[in-house]
Design a protein around this motif. Sequence first.
Motif, PDB file in Angstrom:
ATOM      1  N   GLY A  16      34.643  31.466  44.001  1.00  0.00           N
ATOM      2  CA  GLY A  16      35.260  32.303  45.025  1.00  0.00           C
ATOM      3  C   GLY A  16      35.936  33.528  44.448  1.00  0.00           C
ATOM      4  O   GLY A  16      35.862  33.791  43.242  1.00  0.00           O
ATOM      5  N   SER A  17      36.600  34.262  45.336  1.00  0.00           N
ATOM      6  CA  SER A  17      37.241  35.523  44.954  1.00  0.00           C
ATOM      7  C   SER A  17      38.667  35.587  45.473  1.00  0.00           C
ATOM      8  O   SER A  17      39.005  34.971  46.487  1.00  0.00           O
ATOM      9  N   LEU A  18      39.474  36.342  44.767  1.00  0.00           N
ATOM     10  CA  LEU A  18      40.829  36.672  45.201  1.00  0.00           C
ATOM     11  C   LEU A  18      41.115  38.108  44.775  1.00  0.00           C
ATOM     12  O   LEU A  18      40.587  38.574  43.749  1.00  0.00           O
ATOM     13  N   ARG A  19      41.964  38.780  45.541  1.00  0.00           N
ATOM     14  CA  ARG A  19      42.450  40.092  45.119  1.00  0.00           C
ATOM     15  C   ARG A  19      43.968  40.044  45.021  1.00  0.00           C
ATOM     16  O   ARG A  19      44.661  39.801  46.016  1.00  0.00           O
ATOM     17  N   LYS A  64      35.485  40.387  31.745  1.00  0.00           N
ATOM     18  CA  LYS A  64      34.509  41.469  31.904  1.00  0.00           C
ATOM     19  C   LYS A  64      33.368  41.032  32.813  1.00  0.00           C
ATOM     20  O   LYS A  64      32.805  39.959  32.653  1.00  0.00           O
ATOM     21  N   GLY A  65      33.044  41.884  33.776  1.00  0.00           N
ATOM     22  CA  GLY A  65      31.964  41.585  34.702  1.00  0.00           C
ATOM     23  C   GLY A  65      32.386  40.744  35.888  1.00  0.00           C
ATOM     24  O   GLY A  65      31.636  40.621  36.863  1.00  0.00           O
ATOM     25  N   ARG A  66      33.584  40.153  35.835  1.00  0.00           N
ATOM     26  CA  ARG A  66      34.066  39.333  36.947  1.00  0.00           C
ATOM     27  C   ARG A  66      35.312  39.928  37.600  1.00  0.00           C
ATOM     28  O   ARG A  66      35.481  39.831  38.810  1.00  0.00           O
ATOM     29  N   PHE A  67      36.183  40.515  36.804  1.00  0.00           N
ATOM     30  CA  PHE A  67      37.441  41.075  37.290  1.00  0.00           C
ATOM     31  C   PHE A  67      37.381  42.592  37.264  1.00  0.00           C
ATOM     32  O   PHE A  67      36.756  43.183  36.378  1.00  0.00           O
ATOM     33  N   SER A  84      33.852  35.382  41.125  1.00  0.00           N
ATOM     34  CA  SER A  84      33.248  34.300  40.340  1.00  0.00           C
ATOM     35  C   SER A  84      34.306  33.518  39.587  1.00  0.00           C
ATOM     36  O   SER A  84      34.173  33.261  38.383  1.00  0.00           O
ATOM     37  N   LEU A  85      35.343  33.139  40.284  1.00  0.00           N
ATOM     38  CA  LEU A  85      36.472  32.461  39.637  1.00  0.00           C
ATOM     39  C   LEU A  85      36.080  31.091  39.112  1.00  0.00           C
ATOM     40  O   LEU A  85      35.232  30.398  39.687  1.00  0.00           O
ATOM     41  N   LYS A  86      36.704  30.738  37.998  1.00  0.00           N
ATOM     42  CA  LYS A  86      36.451  29.459  37.328  1.00  0.00           C
ATOM     43  C   LYS A  86      37.759  28.670  37.245  1.00  0.00           C
ATOM     44  O   LYS A  86      38.848  29.262  37.254  1.00  0.00           O
ATOM     45  N   PRO A  87      37.688  27.359  37.130  1.00  0.00           N
ATOM     46  CA  PRO A  87      38.918  26.567  37.003  1.00  0.00           C
ATOM     47  C   PRO A  87      39.800  27.043  35.852  1.00  0.00           C
ATOM     48  O   PRO A  87      41.039  26.991  35.969  1.00  0.00           O
TER      49      PRO A  87
END
Length: 125
Positions: A16-19, A64-67, A84-87
């Motif tokens: 998922g995503s967050l801002r 890099k590439g995700r944030f 593309s969040l990861k635990p």
Amino acid sequence: QVQLVESGGGLVQAGGSLRLSCAASGRTFSRYHMGWFRQAPGKEREFVATISWNRSTYYKDSAKGRFTISRDNAKNTVYLQMNSLKPEDSAVYYCAADSSLRVGLSIVTYEYDYWGQGTQVTVSS
């Protein structure tokens, strides 16, 4: 004196995503480099991303590439779009300001002199 207030954290599933947003007080915000750091339980606070007054950016390798870090000087706000969040991205995220007017960007905590209170990001697997 600069005050920083973060918002936008929360619980999200992996992928998922967050801002995150960081609202700054003070009329000199546009001259400062701004950074995002994070701290997981039992770990040191670590660099995530930074943006210069003229919008040059630099990221931790795993970001890099995700944030994406960005800033809106008219609103005195800096953002961190996280996709593309990861635990392993779970942590308290802190916004920081570097008021030194140094030429280069910094990735170390001691070169940032103003900090927000942090916002929790939790990524479930």
